[in-house]
Write a protein that holds these residues in place. Structure first.
Motif, PDB file in Angstrom:
ATOM      1  N   TYR A   1      73.910  61.919  38.979  1.00  0.00           N
ATOM      2  CA  TYR A   1      74.400  62.309  37.579  1.00  0.00           C
ATOM      3  C   TYR A   1      73.160  62.244  36.669  1.00  0.00           C
ATOM      4  N   SER A   2      73.682  63.040  35.528  1.00  0.00           N
ATOM      5  CA  SER A   2      72.611  63.205  34.488  1.00  0.00           C
ATOM      6  C   SER A   2      73.321  63.105  33.190  1.00  0.00           C
TER       7      SER A   2
ATOM      8  N   LEU B   1      72.255  53.530  29.014  1.00  0.00           N
ATOM      9  CA  LEU B   1      70.928  54.292  29.486  1.00  0.00           C
ATOM     10  C   LEU B   1      71.206  55.920  29.553  1.00  0.00           C
TER      11      LEU B   1
ATOM     12  N   LEU C   1      70.337  59.084  31.726  1.00  0.00           N
ATOM     13  CA  LEU C   1      69.848  59.298  33.146  1.00  0.00           C
ATOM     14  C   LEU C   1      69.565  60.624  33.566  1.00  0.00           C
ATOM     15  N   GLY C   2      68.568  60.957  34.109  1.00  0.00           N
ATOM     16  CA  GLY C   2      68.016  62.473  34.423  1.00  0.00           C
ATOM     17  C   GLY C   2      67.424  63.121  33.163  1.00  0.00           C
TER      18      GLY C   2
ATOM     19  N   LEU D   1      76.924  51.168  37.893  1.00  0.00           N
ATOM     20  CA  LEU D   1      76.233  52.167  36.744  1.00  0.00           C
ATOM     21  C   LEU D   1      77.404  53.352  36.644  1.00  0.00           C
TER      22      LEU D   1
ATOM     23  N   MET E   1      68.346  53.948  39.949  1.00  0.00           N
ATOM     24  CA  MET E   1      68.277  52.930  39.022  1.00  0.00           C
ATOM     25  C   MET E   1      68.980  51.832  39.359  1.00  0.00           C
TER      26      MET E   1
END
Length: 68
Positions: free
Chosen positions: A39-40, A62, A64-65, A26, A1
């Protein structure tokens, strides 16, 4: 990202007038500490840039994951 966002900003640096990136990060939404690879969960994409004498600052939330 982060790499994709950086590529877009790098391309904008070739525009007229150019967009010059001050920072792109981020980060975790609670700590604002940079997130690590893999990272999630929720994160913030933070950016600041300049166009001429104008400084632009923005962020977007956002997930993520697929953690949502």
């Amino acid at each position: 990202m982060l790499k994709a966002a950086g590529a877009v900003l790098d391309e904008a640096a070739t525009a007229a007038p150019p967009l010059l990136t001050d920072y792109l990060s981020l980060a975790g939404p609670d700590t604002f500490a940079p997130v690590t690879a893999g990272y999630s969960g929720e994160a913030l994409l933070l950016a600041a840039a300049r166009v001429g004498s104008t400084r632009l600052i923005d962020n977007v939330q956002l997930v993520l994951g697929g953690g949502g």
